[in-house]
Design a protein around this motif. Structure first.
Motif, PDB file in Angstrom:
ATOM      1  N   MET A   1    -106.845  85.229  31.836  1.00  0.00           N
ATOM      2  CA  MET A   1    -106.061  85.704  30.698  1.00  0.00           C
ATOM      3  C   MET A   1    -106.932  86.367  29.639  1.00  0.00           C
ATOM      4  O   MET A   1    -106.438  86.755  28.587  1.00  0.00           O
ATOM      5  N   GLY A   2    -108.219  86.483  29.922  1.00  0.00           N
ATOM      6  CA  GLY A   2    -109.090  87.216  29.021  1.00  0.00           C
ATOM      7  C   GLY A   2    -109.789  86.371  27.979  1.00  0.00           C
ATOM      8  O   GLY A   2    -110.489  86.911  27.116  1.00  0.00           O
ATOM      9  N   PRO A  10    -107.852  70.676  18.583  1.00  0.00           N
ATOM     10  CA  PRO A  10    -106.495  70.897  18.058  1.00  0.00           C
ATOM     11  C   PRO A  10    -106.108  72.369  18.017  1.00  0.00           C
ATOM     12  O   PRO A  10    -104.939  72.710  18.205  1.00  0.00           O
ATOM     13  N   ARG A  11    -107.065  73.259  17.780  1.00  0.00           N
ATOM     14  CA  ARG A  11    -106.796  74.697  17.755  1.00  0.00           C
ATOM     15  C   ARG A  11    -107.471  75.418  18.924  1.00  0.00           C
ATOM     16  O   ARG A  11    -107.639  76.634  18.890  1.00  0.00           O
ATOM     17  N   GLY A  12    -107.847  74.674  19.944  1.00  0.00           N
ATOM     18  CA  GLY A  12    -108.521  75.273  21.092  1.00  0.00           C
ATOM     19  C   GLY A  12    -107.587  76.141  21.912  1.00  0.00           C
ATOM     20  O   GLY A  12    -106.357  75.979  21.885  1.00  0.00           O
ATOM     21  N   SER A  13    -108.152  77.067  22.677  1.00  0.00           N
ATOM     22  CA  SER A  13    -107.351  78.002  23.464  1.00  0.00           C
ATOM     23  C   SER A  13    -106.505  77.277  24.500  1.00  0.00           C
ATOM     24  O   SER A  13    -105.310  77.592  24.678  1.00  0.00           O
ATOM     25  N   ALA A  14    -107.087  76.311  25.194  1.00  0.00           N
ATOM     26  CA  ALA A  14    -106.327  75.578  26.212  1.00  0.00           C
ATOM     27  C   ALA A  14    -105.177  74.800  25.580  1.00  0.00           C
ATOM     28  O   ALA A  14    -104.066  74.747  26.127  1.00  0.00           O
ATOM     29  N   THR A  15    -105.419  74.211  24.414  1.00  0.00           N
ATOM     30  CA  THR A  15    -104.378  73.450  23.725  1.00  0.00           C
ATOM     31  C   THR A  15    -103.235  74.349  23.298  1.00  0.00           C
ATOM     32  O   THR A  15    -102.048  74.018  23.463  1.00  0.00           O
ATOM     33  N   ARG A  18    -101.145  75.505  26.324  1.00  0.00           N
ATOM     34  CA  ARG A  18    -100.330  74.398  26.822  1.00  0.00           C
ATOM     35  C   ARG A  18     -99.119  74.160  25.916  1.00  0.00           C
ATOM     36  O   ARG A  18     -97.994  73.987  26.381  1.00  0.00           O
ATOM     37  N   GLN A  19     -99.333  74.187  24.599  1.00  0.00           N
ATOM     38  CA  GLN A  19     -98.231  73.973  23.664  1.00  0.00           C
ATOM     39  C   GLN A  19     -97.195  75.091  23.758  1.00  0.00           C
ATOM     40  O   GLN A  19     -95.985  74.838  23.706  1.00  0.00           O
ATOM     41  N   GLN A  20     -97.668  76.329  23.911  1.00  0.00           N
ATOM     42  CA  GLN A  20     -96.737  77.451  23.996  1.00  0.00           C
ATOM     43  C   GLN A  20     -95.924  77.381  25.291  1.00  0.00           C
ATOM     44  O   GLN A  20     -94.724  77.686  25.297  1.00  0.00           O
ATOM     45  N   LEU A  21     -96.563  76.981  26.394  1.00  0.00           N
ATOM     46  CA  LEU A  21     -95.841  76.849  27.658  1.00  0.00           C
ATOM     47  C   LEU A  21     -94.815  75.726  27.570  1.00  0.00           C
ATOM     48  O   LEU A  21     -93.698  75.850  28.088  1.00  0.00           O
ATOM     49  N   PHE A  65    -101.769  67.542  31.796  1.00  0.00           N
ATOM     50  CA  PHE A  65    -100.917  68.727  31.857  1.00  0.00           C
ATOM     51  C   PHE A  65    -100.496  69.007  33.289  1.00  0.00           C
ATOM     52  O   PHE A  65    -101.320  69.004  34.193  1.00  0.00           O
ATOM     53  N   SER A  66     -99.214  69.227  33.512  1.00  0.00           N
ATOM     54  CA  SER A  66     -98.709  69.494  34.853  1.00  0.00           C
ATOM     55  C   SER A  66     -99.186  70.860  35.332  1.00  0.00           C
ATOM     56  O   SER A  66     -99.007  71.864  34.642  1.00  0.00           O
ATOM     57  N   ARG A  67     -99.807  70.900  36.501  1.00  0.00           N
ATOM     58  CA  ARG A  67    -100.362  72.144  37.017  1.00  0.00           C
ATOM     59  C   ARG A  67     -99.365  72.931  37.873  1.00  0.00           C
ATOM     60  O   ARG A  67     -99.635  74.051  38.255  1.00  0.00           O
TER      61      ARG A  67
END
Length: 281
Positions: A1-2, A10-15, A18-21, A65-67
Protein backbone atom coordinates in the motif's frame (compact mmCIF):
# COMPACT_ATOMS: atom_id res chain seq x y z
CA UNK A 1 0.00 0.00 0.00
CA UNK A 2 3.03 2.25 -0.21
CA UNK A 3 3.83 2.66 3.49
CA UNK A 4 7.55 3.01 4.07
CA UNK A 5 7.35 1.53 7.55
CA UNK A 6 4.86 -0.31 9.75
CA UNK A 7 4.12 0.94 13.26
CA UNK A 8 1.70 -0.36 15.87
CA UNK A 9 1.30 2.55 18.29
CA UNK A 10 -1.97 4.45 18.86
CA UNK A 11 -1.32 6.47 15.67
CA UNK A 12 0.70 3.81 13.86
CA UNK A 13 -0.02 2.92 10.24
CA UNK A 14 -1.06 -0.65 11.01
CA UNK A 15 -3.39 0.54 13.78
CA UNK A 16 -5.06 3.16 11.57
CA UNK A 17 -5.57 0.71 8.70
CA UNK A 18 -7.09 -1.86 11.05
CA UNK A 19 -9.45 0.70 12.60
CA UNK A 20 -10.56 1.97 9.19
CA UNK A 21 -11.24 -1.58 7.96
CA UNK A 22 -13.25 -2.26 11.11
CA UNK A 23 -15.36 0.83 10.45
CA UNK A 24 -15.93 -0.08 6.81
CA UNK A 25 -17.07 -3.64 7.46
CA UNK A 26 -19.09 -2.80 10.57
CA UNK A 27 -21.01 0.12 9.05
CA UNK A 28 -24.72 -0.05 8.22
CA UNK A 29 -26.01 1.03 4.83
CA UNK A 30 -29.13 3.12 4.33
CA UNK A 31 -30.39 3.69 0.78
CA UNK A 32 -33.12 6.18 -0.01
CA UNK A 33 -35.01 6.51 -3.29
CA UNK A 34 -37.39 9.45 -3.77
CA UNK A 35 -38.27 9.05 -7.45
CA UNK A 36 -41.75 7.75 -8.28
CA UNK A 37 -43.19 6.26 -11.47
CA UNK A 38 -46.29 7.47 -13.32
CA UNK A 39 -48.57 5.59 -10.89
CA UNK A 40 -47.02 7.20 -7.83
CA UNK A 41 -45.19 4.04 -6.76
CA UNK A 42 -41.54 3.96 -5.79
CA UNK A 43 -39.67 1.63 -8.14
CA UNK A 44 -36.98 0.41 -5.81
CA UNK A 45 -35.76 -2.93 -4.51
CA UNK A 46 -32.82 -4.03 -2.36
CA UNK A 47 -31.47 -7.54 -2.91
CA UNK A 48 -27.91 -7.99 -1.63
CA UNK A 49 -25.96 -5.14 -0.13
CA UNK A 50 -23.93 -6.97 2.53
CA UNK A 51 -20.19 -7.08 2.00
CA UNK A 52 -19.47 -9.89 4.40
CA UNK A 53 -21.32 -12.58 6.31
CA UNK A 54 -18.80 -12.88 9.12
CA UNK A 55 -16.10 -10.45 10.22
CA UNK A 56 -14.42 -10.53 13.62
CA UNK A 57 -11.93 -7.68 13.14
CA UNK A 58 -10.08 -6.74 16.31
CA UNK A 59 -12.59 -8.77 18.34
CA UNK A 60 -11.00 -11.99 17.12
CA UNK A 61 -9.48 -14.49 19.51
CA UNK A 62 -6.87 -12.97 21.85
CA UNK A 63 -7.62 -9.56 20.36
CA UNK A 64 -5.72 -10.43 17.18
CA UNK A 65 -6.68 -8.92 13.85
CA UNK A 66 -8.58 -11.28 11.54
CA UNK A 67 -6.52 -11.95 8.42
CA UNK A 68 -9.37 -13.41 6.35
CA UNK A 69 -12.74 -11.98 5.34
CA UNK A 70 -15.58 -14.24 4.23
CA UNK A 71 -17.44 -12.29 1.55
CA UNK A 72 -21.09 -12.84 0.78
CA UNK A 73 -21.55 -14.83 -2.41
CA UNK A 74 -23.50 -12.03 -4.11
CA UNK A 75 -20.84 -9.42 -3.39
CA UNK A 76 -18.01 -11.76 -4.37
CA UNK A 77 -19.64 -12.59 -7.74
CA UNK A 78 -20.34 -8.91 -8.34
CA UNK A 79 -16.64 -8.17 -7.88
CA UNK A 80 -15.71 -10.96 -10.29
CA UNK A 81 -18.12 -9.73 -12.98
CA UNK A 82 -17.58 -5.96 -12.66
CA UNK A 83 -14.01 -5.59 -11.45
CA UNK A 84 -12.14 -2.54 -12.74
CA UNK A 85 -8.40 -3.11 -13.24
CA UNK A 86 -6.35 -0.34 -11.64
CA UNK A 87 -2.63 0.30 -11.83
CA UNK A 88 -1.16 -0.24 -8.36
CA UNK A 89 1.66 2.20 -9.11
CA UNK A 90 -0.89 4.88 -10.02
CA UNK A 91 -2.88 4.30 -6.83
CA UNK A 92 0.32 4.51 -4.81
CA UNK A 93 1.25 7.85 -6.39
CA UNK A 94 -2.23 9.29 -5.79
CA UNK A 95 -2.69 7.98 -2.26
CA UNK A 96 -2.26 11.40 -0.63
CA UNK A 97 -5.13 12.95 -2.62
CA UNK A 98 -8.65 11.59 -2.13
CA UNK A 99 -9.97 13.69 -5.03
CA UNK A 100 -7.32 12.35 -7.42
CA UNK A 101 -8.01 8.78 -6.35
CA UNK A 102 -11.74 9.26 -6.87
CA UNK A 103 -11.20 10.83 -10.29
CA UNK A 104 -8.74 8.15 -11.40
CA UNK A 105 -11.04 5.32 -10.27
CA UNK A 106 -14.08 6.91 -11.91
CA UNK A 107 -12.30 7.47 -15.23
CA UNK A 108 -10.90 3.93 -15.15
CA UNK A 109 -14.44 2.59 -14.93
CA UNK A 110 -16.16 5.09 -17.22
CA UNK A 111 -13.85 5.66 -20.19
CA UNK A 112 -13.55 2.05 -21.46
CA UNK A 113 -17.37 1.83 -21.57
CA UNK A 114 -17.96 4.89 -23.75
CA UNK A 115 -19.15 4.47 -27.33
CA UNK A 116 -16.21 5.04 -29.67
CA UNK A 117 -18.35 6.95 -32.16
CA UNK A 118 -19.94 9.30 -29.65
CA UNK A 119 -18.23 11.04 -26.70
CA UNK A 120 -20.10 11.64 -23.46
CA UNK A 121 -20.91 15.17 -22.32
CA UNK A 122 -21.44 15.98 -18.63
CA UNK A 123 -22.14 19.22 -16.82
CA UNK A 124 -20.14 20.17 -13.75
CA UNK A 125 -23.32 19.96 -11.70
CA UNK A 126 -23.80 16.33 -12.79
CA UNK A 127 -20.22 15.46 -11.89
CA UNK A 128 -20.55 17.17 -8.50
CA UNK A 129 -23.63 15.09 -7.65
CA UNK A 130 -21.83 11.92 -8.77
CA UNK A 131 -18.85 12.70 -6.52
CA UNK A 132 -21.07 13.40 -3.51
CA UNK A 133 -20.55 17.15 -3.62
CA UNK A 134 -23.47 19.35 -2.54
CA UNK A 135 -22.92 21.58 -5.57
CA UNK A 136 -23.16 24.82 -3.59
CA UNK A 137 -19.73 25.96 -4.76
CA UNK A 138 -19.35 24.60 -8.30
CA UNK A 139 -16.53 27.02 -9.03
CA UNK A 140 -14.34 25.60 -6.26
CA UNK A 141 -15.29 22.02 -7.11
CA UNK A 142 -14.42 22.59 -10.78
CA UNK A 143 -11.03 24.03 -9.91
CA UNK A 144 -10.26 21.11 -7.57
CA UNK A 145 -11.13 18.53 -10.22
CA UNK A 146 -9.20 20.33 -12.95
CA UNK A 147 -6.12 20.62 -10.74
CA UNK A 148 -6.30 16.91 -9.90
CA UNK A 149 -6.63 16.01 -13.57
CA UNK A 150 -3.87 18.26 -14.88
CA UNK A 151 -1.31 17.70 -12.12
CA UNK A 152 -1.80 14.06 -11.19
CA UNK A 153 -4.42 11.88 -12.87
CA UNK A 154 -3.48 12.63 -16.48
CA UNK A 155 0.13 11.73 -15.63
CA UNK A 156 -0.64 8.28 -14.16
CA UNK A 157 -3.39 7.53 -16.72
CA UNK A 158 -1.93 8.87 -20.00
CA UNK A 159 -4.33 6.76 -22.12
CA UNK A 160 -7.32 8.66 -20.70
CA UNK A 161 -8.99 10.98 -23.21
CA UNK A 162 -10.99 13.62 -21.37
CA UNK A 163 -11.54 17.36 -21.46
CA UNK A 164 -12.32 19.35 -18.31
CA UNK A 165 -13.00 22.86 -19.52
CA UNK A 166 -14.85 25.64 -17.73
CA UNK A 167 -18.26 24.83 -19.24
CA UNK A 168 -18.47 21.02 -19.38
CA UNK A 169 -16.68 17.66 -19.21
CA UNK A 170 -16.17 15.60 -22.36
CA UNK A 171 -15.23 11.96 -22.08
CA UNK A 172 -13.92 9.90 -24.99
CA UNK A 173 -13.55 6.14 -25.39
CA UNK A 174 -10.19 5.15 -23.91
CA UNK A 175 -8.41 1.90 -23.00
CA UNK A 176 -8.42 0.80 -19.38
CA UNK A 177 -5.31 1.58 -17.28
CA UNK A 178 -4.52 -2.15 -17.26
CA UNK A 179 -5.66 -4.29 -20.15
CA UNK A 180 -7.18 -7.66 -19.37
CA UNK A 181 -5.09 -10.34 -21.06
CA UNK A 182 -6.37 -13.89 -21.40
CA UNK A 183 -4.02 -16.47 -19.94
CA UNK A 184 -4.25 -20.22 -20.22
CA UNK A 185 -2.46 -21.93 -17.35
CA UNK A 186 -2.63 -25.60 -18.25
CA UNK A 187 -1.34 -28.50 -16.21
CA UNK A 188 1.83 -30.15 -17.38
CA UNK A 189 1.04 -33.06 -19.65
CA UNK A 190 3.16 -36.06 -18.75
CA UNK A 191 3.79 -36.78 -22.41
CA UNK A 192 5.52 -33.38 -22.63
CA UNK A 193 7.98 -34.13 -19.84
CA UNK A 194 11.50 -35.31 -20.75
CA UNK A 195 11.95 -39.07 -21.04
CA UNK A 196 14.86 -39.05 -18.63
CA UNK A 197 14.18 -39.56 -14.95
CA UNK A 198 17.28 -37.75 -13.79
CA UNK A 199 16.56 -35.27 -11.00
CA UNK A 200 18.96 -32.74 -12.54
CA UNK A 201 17.38 -32.78 -16.04
CA UNK A 202 13.70 -33.07 -15.10
CA UNK A 203 11.87 -29.70 -14.98
CA UNK A 204 11.27 -28.75 -11.34
CA UNK A 205 8.01 -27.35 -10.08
CA UNK A 206 9.62 -26.26 -6.85
CA UNK A 207 11.99 -24.29 -9.06
CA UNK A 208 8.91 -22.68 -10.61
CA UNK A 209 7.74 -21.48 -7.19
CA UNK A 210 11.21 -20.24 -6.32
CA UNK A 211 11.41 -18.29 -9.59
CA UNK A 212 7.90 -16.89 -9.15
CA UNK A 213 8.64 -15.74 -5.60
CA UNK A 214 11.80 -14.03 -6.82
CA UNK A 215 9.87 -12.31 -9.63
CA UNK A 216 7.19 -11.02 -7.27
CA UNK A 217 9.58 -9.80 -4.60
CA UNK A 218 9.61 -10.55 -0.89
CA UNK A 219 6.47 -8.64 0.14
CA UNK A 220 4.15 -9.79 -2.65
CA UNK A 221 5.43 -13.36 -2.47
CA UNK A 222 4.74 -13.46 1.26
CA UNK A 223 1.23 -12.11 0.70
CA UNK A 224 0.18 -14.35 -2.20
CA UNK A 225 2.40 -17.45 -2.15
CA UNK A 226 2.86 -18.19 1.54
CA UNK A 227 0.64 -21.30 1.34
CA UNK A 228 1.38 -22.29 -2.28
CA UNK A 229 2.31 -25.96 -2.76
CA UNK A 230 2.68 -28.19 -5.86
CA UNK A 231 0.87 -31.52 -6.06
CA UNK A 232 1.17 -34.17 -8.77
CA UNK A 233 -1.97 -35.92 -10.00
CA UNK A 234 -3.22 -37.88 -12.99
CA UNK A 235 -3.43 -34.68 -15.06
CA UNK A 236 -0.02 -33.38 -14.14
CA UNK A 237 1.21 -30.84 -11.60
CA UNK A 238 -1.01 -28.21 -10.02
CA UNK A 239 -0.05 -25.35 -7.71
CA UNK A 240 -2.57 -25.11 -4.87
CA UNK A 241 -3.19 -21.92 -2.88
CA UNK A 242 -5.47 -21.31 0.07
CA UNK A 243 -8.43 -19.51 -1.51
CA UNK A 244 -10.28 -19.00 -4.79
CA UNK A 245 -9.76 -15.24 -4.52
CA UNK A 246 -6.03 -15.75 -4.18
CA UNK A 247 -5.88 -18.15 -7.15
CA UNK A 248 -7.89 -15.76 -9.36
CA UNK A 249 -5.79 -12.78 -8.31
CA UNK A 250 -2.49 -14.55 -8.96
CA UNK A 251 -3.56 -15.69 -12.44
CA UNK A 252 -4.92 -12.29 -13.47
CA UNK A 253 -2.35 -9.99 -11.90
CA UNK A 254 0.97 -11.80 -12.30
CA UNK A 255 0.61 -13.03 -15.88
CA UNK A 256 4.06 -11.97 -17.04
CA UNK A 257 5.80 -13.18 -13.88
CA UNK A 258 4.12 -16.61 -14.14
CA UNK A 259 5.19 -17.10 -17.74
CA UNK A 260 8.77 -16.03 -17.03
CA UNK A 261 8.99 -18.24 -13.95
CA UNK A 262 7.82 -21.26 -15.97
CA UNK A 263 10.43 -20.55 -18.63
CA UNK A 264 13.17 -20.11 -16.03
CA UNK A 265 12.21 -23.41 -14.39
CA UNK A 266 12.34 -25.19 -17.76
CA UNK A 267 8.60 -25.99 -17.90
CA UNK A 268 6.84 -26.45 -21.23
CA UNK A 269 3.77 -24.70 -19.80
CA UNK A 270 2.95 -22.98 -16.55
CA UNK A 271 1.25 -25.16 -13.93
CA UNK A 272 -2.41 -24.64 -13.20
CA UNK A 273 -3.02 -22.47 -10.14
CA UNK A 274 -6.21 -23.30 -8.27
CA UNK A 275 -7.72 -23.13 -4.80
CA UNK A 276 -7.86 -25.91 -2.27
CA UNK A 277 -10.58 -24.05 -0.33
CA UNK A 278 -14.21 -22.96 -0.89
CA UNK A 279 -15.12 -20.44 -3.59
CA UNK A 280 -15.51 -17.23 -1.58
CA UNK A 281 -13.13 -17.92 1.28
Amino acid sequence: MGFRSISYGPRGSATLIRQQLDRLLACEWMIRWDKENDKGDQEFAVKEVKLTNDYAGTNARNGAFSREILLTEGFFEHLREHAVPLDENAVRQLRDSATSLDLYTWLSYRLPRINKSRPTLLSWQQLAVHFGNDGNNIRKFRQTIRDSWERQVSAVYPEAKAEFDTTAIRLYASPAPLQRRPLRLASINKSQEPNTTSAESKPGHQEFLVALRAALGENRARAWLSDAAPETGDEGVTIYVGSQFKADYIRRTFTVEIIRAAEKAGLAEAPNIISRGPLAR
